[in-house]
Design a protein around this motif. Structure first.
Motif, PDB file in Angstrom:
ATOM      1  N   GLN A   1      -1.298 -12.000  -2.920  1.00 49.11           N
ATOM      2  CA  GLN A   1      -1.095 -12.456  -1.800  1.00 49.11           C
ATOM      3  C   GLN A   1      -0.527 -11.459  -0.648  1.00 49.11           C
ATOM      4  O   GLN A   1      -0.591 -11.340   0.382  1.00 49.11           O
ATOM      5  CB  GLN A   1      -0.326 -14.033  -1.691  1.00 49.11           C
ATOM      6  CG  GLN A   1      -1.173 -15.053  -2.231  1.00 49.11           C
ATOM      7  CD  GLN A   1      -2.503 -15.197  -1.532  1.00 49.11           C
ATOM      8  OE1 GLN A   1      -2.612 -15.145  -0.289  1.00 49.11           O
ATOM      9  NE2 GLN A   1      -3.526 -15.331  -2.194  1.00 49.11           N
ATOM     10  N   MET A   2       0.668 -10.621  -1.619  1.00 48.19           N
ATOM     11  CA  MET A   2       1.585  -9.972  -0.623  1.00 48.19           C
ATOM     12  C   MET A   2       0.627  -8.396  -0.797  1.00 48.19           C
ATOM     13  O   MET A   2       1.058  -7.640   0.159  1.00 48.19           O
ATOM     14  CB  MET A   2       2.752  -9.742  -1.330  1.00 48.19           C
ATOM     15  CG  MET A   2       3.548 -10.947  -1.038  1.00 48.19           C
ATOM     16  SD  MET A   2       5.094 -10.768  -2.400  1.00 48.19           S
ATOM     17  CE  MET A   2       5.763  -9.543  -1.430  1.00 48.19           C
ATOM     18  N   ALA A   3      -0.435  -8.295  -1.316  1.00 48.94           N
ATOM     19  CA  ALA A   3      -1.222  -7.121  -1.168  1.00 48.94           C
ATOM     20  C   ALA A   3      -2.101  -7.304  -0.099  1.00 48.94           C
ATOM     21  O   ALA A   3      -2.367  -8.251   0.676  1.00 48.94           O
ATOM     22  CB  ALA A   3      -1.818  -6.889  -2.510  1.00 48.94           C
ATOM     23  N   GLY A   4      -3.042  -6.254   0.118  1.00 50.20           N
ATOM     24  CA  GLY A   4      -4.037  -6.206   1.081  1.00 50.20           C
ATOM     25  C   GLY A   4      -5.219  -6.927   0.836  1.00 50.20           C
ATOM     26  O   GLY A   4      -5.315  -7.347  -0.361  1.00 50.20           O
ATOM     27  N   PRO A   5      -5.983  -7.345   1.698  1.00 49.76           N
ATOM     28  CA  PRO A   5      -5.927  -7.061   3.230  1.00 49.76           C
ATOM     29  C   PRO A   5      -5.113  -8.074   4.008  1.00 49.76           C
ATOM     30  O   PRO A   5      -4.808  -7.810   5.079  1.00 49.76           O
ATOM     31  CB  PRO A   5      -7.119  -7.388   3.583  1.00 49.76           C
ATOM     32  CG  PRO A   5      -7.831  -8.606   2.616  1.00 49.76           C
ATOM     33  CD  PRO A   5      -6.954  -8.165   1.324  1.00 49.76           C
ATOM     34  N   MET A   6      -4.401  -9.102   3.317  1.00 51.80           N
ATOM     35  CA  MET A   6      -3.511 -10.065   4.082  1.00 51.80           C
ATOM     36  C   MET A   6      -2.238  -9.661   4.329  1.00 51.80           C
ATOM     37  O   MET A   6      -1.661  -9.839   5.391  1.00 51.80           O
ATOM     38  CB  MET A   6      -3.597 -11.406   3.180  1.00 51.80           C
ATOM     39  CG  MET A   6      -4.995 -12.168   3.127  1.00 51.80           C
ATOM     40  SD  MET A   6      -5.570 -12.780   4.635  1.00 51.80           S
ATOM     41  CE  MET A   6      -4.644 -13.841   5.143  1.00 51.80           C
ATOM     42  N   PHE A   7      -1.542  -8.991   3.190  1.00 53.44           N
ATOM     43  CA  PHE A   7      -0.145  -8.476   3.464  1.00 53.44           C
ATOM     44  C   PHE A   7       0.981  -9.433   3.926  1.00 53.44           C
ATOM     45  O   PHE A   7       1.516  -9.308   4.972  1.00 53.44           O
ATOM     46  CB  PHE A   7      -0.028  -7.222   4.140  1.00 53.44           C
ATOM     47  CG  PHE A   7      -0.612  -6.163   3.944  1.00 53.44           C
ATOM     48  CD1 PHE A   7      -0.531  -5.291   2.854  1.00 53.44           C
ATOM     49  CD2 PHE A   7      -2.044  -5.740   4.421  1.00 53.44           C
ATOM     50  CE1 PHE A   7      -0.869  -4.191   2.322  1.00 53.44           C
ATOM     51  CE2 PHE A   7      -2.619  -4.660   4.120  1.00 53.44           C
ATOM     52  CZ  PHE A   7      -2.389  -3.979   2.977  1.00 53.44           C
ATOM     53  N   LEU A   8       0.756 -10.645   3.220  1.00 57.02           N
ATOM     54  CA  LEU A   8       1.592 -11.822   3.439  1.00 57.02           C
ATOM     55  C   LEU A   8       2.982 -11.559   3.211  1.00 57.02           C
ATOM     56  O   LEU A   8       3.374 -10.843   2.329  1.00 57.02           O
ATOM     57  CB  LEU A   8       1.376 -13.104   2.904  1.00 57.02           C
ATOM     58  CG  LEU A   8      -0.106 -13.737   3.203  1.00 57.02           C
ATOM     59  CD1 LEU A   8      -0.384 -14.982   2.286  1.00 57.02           C
ATOM     60  CD2 LEU A   8      -0.351 -14.063   4.625  1.00 57.02           C
ATOM     61  N   SER A   9       4.065 -12.079   3.956  1.00 54.92           N
ATOM     62  CA  SER A   9       5.449 -11.903   3.634  1.00 54.92           C
ATOM     63  C   SER A   9       5.685 -12.884   2.390  1.00 54.92           C
ATOM     64  O   SER A   9       4.732 -13.826   2.057  1.00 54.92           O
ATOM     65  CB  SER A   9       6.346 -12.592   4.853  1.00 54.92           C
ATOM     66  OG  SER A   9       6.041 -13.891   5.141  1.00 54.92           O
ATOM     67  N   PHE A  10       6.804 -12.603   1.729  1.00 50.98           N
ATOM     68  CA  PHE A  10       7.141 -13.426   0.640  1.00 50.98           C
ATOM     69  C   PHE A  10       7.120 -14.967   0.766  1.00 50.98           C
ATOM     70  O   PHE A  10       6.539 -15.670   0.171  1.00 50.98           O
ATOM     71  CB  PHE A  10       8.278 -13.029   0.019  1.00 50.98           C
ATOM     72  CG  PHE A  10       8.815 -13.722  -1.233  1.00 50.98           C
ATOM     73  CD1 PHE A  10       8.569 -13.427  -2.474  1.00 50.98           C
ATOM     74  CD2 PHE A  10       9.580 -14.949  -1.277  1.00 50.98           C
ATOM     75  CE1 PHE A  10       8.543 -13.948  -3.683  1.00 50.98           C
ATOM     76  CE2 PHE A  10       9.807 -15.653  -2.390  1.00 50.98           C
ATOM     77  CZ  PHE A  10       9.374 -15.035  -3.533  1.00 50.98           C
ATOM     78  N   PRO A  11       7.677 -15.563   2.065  1.00 51.25           N
ATOM     79  CA  PRO A  11       7.636 -16.929   2.097  1.00 51.25           C
ATOM     80  C   PRO A  11       6.250 -17.375   2.350  1.00 51.25           C
ATOM     81  O   PRO A  11       5.977 -18.589   1.777  1.00 51.25           O
ATOM     82  CB  PRO A  11       8.469 -17.202   3.210  1.00 51.25           C
ATOM     83  CG  PRO A  11       9.500 -15.898   3.535  1.00 51.25           C
ATOM     84  CD  PRO A  11       8.600 -14.763   2.927  1.00 51.25           C
ATOM     85  N   LEU A  12       5.451 -16.905   3.116  1.00 51.73           N
ATOM     86  CA  LEU A  12       3.945 -17.323   3.052  1.00 51.73           C
ATOM     87  C   LEU A  12       3.260 -16.990   1.970  1.00 51.73           C
ATOM     88  O   LEU A  12       2.672 -17.871   1.482  1.00 51.73           O
ATOM     89  CB  LEU A  12       3.197 -16.228   4.128  1.00 51.73           C
ATOM     90  CG  LEU A  12       3.647 -16.721   5.581  1.00 51.73           C
ATOM     91  CD1 LEU A  12       3.032 -15.773   6.680  1.00 51.73           C
ATOM     92  CD2 LEU A  12       3.353 -17.941   6.011  1.00 51.73           C
ATOM     93  N   ALA A  13       3.452 -16.116   1.125  1.00 50.17           N
ATOM     94  CA  ALA A  13       2.908 -15.995  -0.464  1.00 50.17           C
ATOM     95  C   ALA A  13       3.281 -16.952  -1.420  1.00 50.17           C
ATOM     96  O   ALA A  13       2.452 -17.347  -1.991  1.00 50.17           O
ATOM     97  CB  ALA A  13       2.941 -14.621  -0.725  1.00 50.17           C
ATOM     98  N   ALA A  14       4.762 -17.186  -1.393  1.00 49.09           N
ATOM     99  CA  ALA A  14       5.279 -18.275  -2.161  1.00 49.09           C
ATOM    100  C   ALA A  14       4.737 -19.827  -1.835  1.00 49.09           C
ATOM    101  O   ALA A  14       4.353 -20.401  -2.682  1.00 49.09           O
ATOM    102  CB  ALA A  14       6.734 -18.187  -2.000  1.00 49.09           C
ATOM    103  N   ASN A  15       4.634 -19.905  -0.550  1.00 51.52           N
ATOM    104  CA  ASN A  15       3.973 -21.280  -0.022  1.00 51.52           C
ATOM    105  C   ASN A  15       2.598 -21.381  -0.547  1.00 51.52           C
ATOM    106  O   ASN A  15       2.122 -22.689  -0.789  1.00 51.52           O
ATOM    107  CB  ASN A  15       4.119 -21.512   1.331  1.00 51.52           C
ATOM    108  CG  ASN A  15       5.615 -21.645   1.770  1.00 51.52           C
ATOM    109  OD1 ASN A  15       6.506 -21.974   0.948  1.00 51.52           O
ATOM    110  ND2 ASN A  15       5.853 -21.523   3.104  1.00 51.52           N
ATOM    111  N   THR A  16       1.733 -20.315  -0.499  1.00 56.35           N
ATOM    112  CA  THR A  16       0.418 -20.224  -1.047  1.00 56.35           C
ATOM    113  C   THR A  16       0.548 -20.448  -2.517  1.00 56.35           C
ATOM    114  O   THR A  16      -0.515 -21.362  -2.906  1.00 56.35           O
ATOM    115  CB  THR A  16      -0.123 -19.160  -0.240  1.00 56.35           C
ATOM    116  OG1 THR A  16      -0.037 -19.023   1.010  1.00 56.35           O
ATOM    117  CG2 THR A  16      -1.676 -19.037  -1.074  1.00 56.35           C
TER     118      THR A  16
END
Length: 96
Positions: A39-54
């Protein structure tokens, strides 16, 4: 007609379970660490909180009918000190 419908359902199911892109979210067999990294890699490059919630799993296993009492399960970040540090910085609970 039935054969085409069956092939269509098979294709849709394969894409949904395959998790070929980060927009799909967590797939059932994926670990917390691999989900976060994806989730934190491309193409989305989400922040840790967004990735953790996902990537978060819930105590109700995603069933809508028991959603009221569901709580997040701590992330299993064993062997990922970089993700543990980010979890500490953002106040997420995890296991080592």
């Amino acid at each position: 007609m039935i054969k085409r419908l069956g092939l269509g359902l098979l294709a849709v199911g394969g894409v949904a379970l395959g998790g070929c892109s980060s927009e799909i979210g967590r797939i059932p067999t994926q670990s917390d660490v691999s989900c976060l990294r994806k989730q934190m890699a491309g193409p989305m490059f989400l922040s840790f909180p967004l990735a953790a919630n996902t990537c978060a799993r819930m105590t109700n296993n995603g069933f809508v009918l028991t959603e009221k009492n569901a709580r997040p399960i701590p992330l299993n970040l064993k062997g990922a000190p970089d993700l543990q540090q980010m979890a500490d910085e953002h106040g997420y609970s995890y296991t080592r």
